[in-house]
Design an enzyme around this catalytic site. Structure first.
Site, PDB file in Angstrom:
ATOM      1  N   THR A  50      65.407 -11.505  52.996  1.00 21.26           N
ATOM      2  CA  THR A  50      64.981 -11.560  51.785  1.00 21.26           C
ATOM      3  C   THR A  50      65.762 -12.620  50.936  1.00 21.26           C
ATOM      4  O   THR A  50      65.388 -13.475  50.168  1.00 21.26           O
ATOM      5  CB  THR A  50      64.734 -10.353  50.728  1.00 21.26           C
ATOM      6  OG1 THR A  50      64.145  -9.425  51.496  1.00 21.26           O
ATOM      7  CG2 THR A  50      64.335 -10.669  49.376  1.00 21.26           C
ATOM      8  N   TYR A 137      68.895  -3.138  61.991  1.00 21.52           N
ATOM      9  CA  TYR A 137      67.870  -3.504  61.568  1.00 21.52           C
ATOM     10  C   TYR A 137      66.803  -3.764  62.548  1.00 21.52           C
ATOM     11  O   TYR A 137      66.710  -4.845  63.357  1.00 21.52           O
ATOM     12  CB  TYR A 137      68.191  -4.724  60.739  1.00 21.52           C
ATOM     13  CG  TYR A 137      67.086  -5.332  59.678  1.00 21.52           C
ATOM     14  CD1 TYR A 137      65.917  -4.593  59.520  1.00 21.52           C
ATOM     15  CD2 TYR A 137      67.057  -6.655  59.163  1.00 21.52           C
ATOM     16  CE1 TYR A 137      64.766  -5.125  58.920  1.00 21.52           C
ATOM     17  CE2 TYR A 137      66.336  -7.065  58.348  1.00 21.52           C
ATOM     18  CZ  TYR A 137      64.906  -6.368  58.060  1.00 21.52           C
ATOM     19  OH  TYR A 137      64.084  -6.744  57.388  1.00 21.52           O
ATOM     20  N   LYS A 165      68.053   0.405  59.603  1.00 21.01           N
ATOM     21  CA  LYS A 165      67.163   0.038  58.594  1.00 21.01           C
ATOM     22  C   LYS A 165      65.767   0.092  59.314  1.00 21.01           C
ATOM     23  O   LYS A 165      65.519  -0.894  60.316  1.00 21.01           O
ATOM     24  CB  LYS A 165      67.324  -1.361  58.078  1.00 21.01           C
ATOM     25  CG  LYS A 165      66.306  -1.884  57.245  1.00 21.01           C
ATOM     26  CD  LYS A 165      66.837  -3.102  56.754  1.00 21.01           C
ATOM     27  CE  LYS A 165      65.695  -3.620  55.679  1.00 21.01           C
ATOM     28  NZ  LYS A 165      66.054  -5.054  55.177  1.00 21.01           N
ATOM     29  N   ILE A 208      66.712   0.103  51.681  1.00 17.37           N
ATOM     30  CA  ILE A 208      67.184  -1.513  51.585  1.00 17.37           C
ATOM     31  C   ILE A 208      65.733  -2.242  50.967  1.00 17.37           C
ATOM     32  O   ILE A 208      64.801  -2.489  51.867  1.00 17.37           O
ATOM     33  CB  ILE A 208      67.687  -2.152  52.882  1.00 17.37           C
ATOM     34  CG1 ILE A 208      68.985  -1.315  53.270  1.00 17.37           C
ATOM     35  CG2 ILE A 208      67.969  -3.523  52.517  1.00 17.37           C
ATOM     36  CD1 ILE A 208      69.773  -1.983  54.450  1.00 17.37           C
TER      37      ILE A 208
END
Length: 324
Positions: A50, A137, A165, A208
Site C-alpha cells: 500500500t 506475508y 499476514k 494489517i
C-alpha cells in the site's frame, strides 16, 4: 529472542504521499501517522504494498520508516522490508532495524516463484540475521506463489518469526495455520479487509488493513468487539464497512485508497507510474460510499451526545426533591 510486542488489533498499511514532482511528501506522511495514532490503532505499517514500496529507492524506503517513527509517540512501527532477492530483503531489513523499526513485514519473493524449501530458507536467513519480530506475508495474487500451511507452521518455530499476514483469500488455509500454531507465540493477521472478521473468528489476532487508513475508528471498533467475543457488534460494523471494503479494491491497491485519502483530505491521490489515478466512474462510487459513512457517523454522534444542561435541569425540577 527479539523483543516482542503484541501483534493484536489494527495495523494500518500506510500510504506514501507524493508531491507534484513525485517526491515523498514527508510532512503529510507524518501528519497521517499522527492522525492514525490518535484514532487508536495498535501499530503502523509503512512501505508495504500500500505504501508503493516497489517504486521507492532503498534510501527513500528507509527515510519513510524513519519519518513515521519520528512522528508517533507510543505505537510500534512495522516496516515493510521484503523483496524477491534475499540479499536485498536482508539489507532492507537490517537498515529498517537500524532506523528503529519495532518489527518487519516481509512479502514472499515475487516473480521468482521459489519452491517451499526456498521460501523457508529465505525467511530463516533474514530471521537469523535480524533480531526483530517478523511477519511472513502471503499474497499470492501479487507474488505468484502461495506460502503453504506446512511452510508457515515450520517458520513459526523460529523465535524471530512472530506472525503471518494472510492475503490469500483462502479462509480454509488461514484457519489451518491459526489452528496449527495456536500453541506457539505466533499471530495470524488478516491482510484482506473483507476477510478480517472471518479471520478473527478462526483464531486471527488482528489485521494489517487498507481500510483503516480511511476508517480507523470503525476498524478498531470491529476488531476490538470480535476479540472481546462480541460478534453481534463486530458483524454490524463489518456490514457498515462492507461497501468500503469492496470499493477499495475495484482497482489495484493502493489506487482506490489514495483517492479516498484525497477525498477525505488526508493526503494526495498521486501515484508513481506505472500506477494511475482511479477512474472517474469508480471515484463517483467511492465518494458516495464515503459520504454515507460520514452521514452514519454524524447520526451516531448526535444520538450519543449527552443531554443539554437545560434539559437536565428541566427534568431535575420536575422530579420530587429536584429543587434541593
Amino acid at each position: 529472542m527479539s523483543t516482542q510486542f503484541n501483534l493484536s488489533g489494527v495495523f494500518p498499511a500506510m500510504c506514501t504521499p507524493f508531491d507534484e514532482d513525485e517526491r515523498i511528501d514527508f510532512e503529510t506522511l507524518q501528519q497521517d501517522a499522527q492522525r492514525l495514532e490518535a484514532a487508536g490503532v495498535d501499530g503502523l505499517v509503512p512501505v508495504g504494498s500500500t505504501g508503493e514500496s516497489a517504486t521507492l529507492t532503498h534510501e527513500e524506503h528507509v527515510r519513510v520508516v524513519e519519518a513515521v517513527i519520528e512522528a508517533v509517540d507510543d505505537v510500534p512501527v512495522i516496516a515493510g522490508s521484503g523483496s524477491n532477492n534475499t540479499r536485498e530483503a536482508l539489507e532492507l531489513s537490517e537498515r529498517s532495524a537500524d532506523a528503529g523499526a519495532d518489527g518487519l513485514l516481509l512479502i514472499s519473493p515475487y516473480y521468482n516463484k521459489p519452491e517451499q524449501r526456498g521460501l523457508i530458507e529465505h525467511y530463516r536467513t533474514i530471521a537469523d540475521a535480524v533480531d526483530l519480530p517478523q511477519i511472513v506475508y502471503n499474497v499470492p495474487s501479487r507474488t505468484g506463489r502461495s506460502i503453504d500451511p506446512d511452510t508457515a507452521v515450520s517458520l513459526a518455530s523460529h523465535d524471530n518469526i512472530a506472525g503471518y499476514k494472510a492475503a490469500s483469500g483462502d479462509l480454509g488455509q488461514i484457519g489451518e495455520i491459526a489452528e496449527r500454531t495456536r500453541e506457539d507465540e505466533f499471530s495470524v493477521l488478516s491482510g484482506d479487509d473483507a476477510l478480517t472478521l472471518p479471520t478473527l473468528s478462526v483464531g486471527g489476532t488482528g489485521t494489517i488493513s487498507v481500510a483503516a487508513n480511511i476508517e480507523p475508528e470503525r476498524t478498531c471498533a470491529m476488531v476490538g468487539a470480535a476479540l472481546d467475543g462480541d460478534y453481534t457488534r463486530a458483524r454490524e460494523i463489518h456490514h457498515e464497512l462492507g461497501p468500503l471494503f469492496r470499493d477499495l479494491f475495484v482497482e489495484t491497491n493502493p489506487i482506490p485508497v489514495k483517492e479516498a485519502m484525497q477525498i477525505r483530505g488526508y493526503g494526495p491521490a498521486r501515484m508513481r507510474p506505472p500506477l494511475s489515478r482511479l477512474s472517474e466512474e469508480h471515484r463517483d462510487e467511492l465518494e458516495a460510499v464515503l459520504a454515507e459513512l460520514e452521514r452514519e457517523t454524524t447520526v451516531a454522534d448526535a444520538e450519543s451526545e449527552p443531554e443539554s444542561e437545560s434539559e437536565s435541569e428541566s427534568e431535575s425540577e420536575s422530579e420530587p426533591g429536584g429543587d434541593r
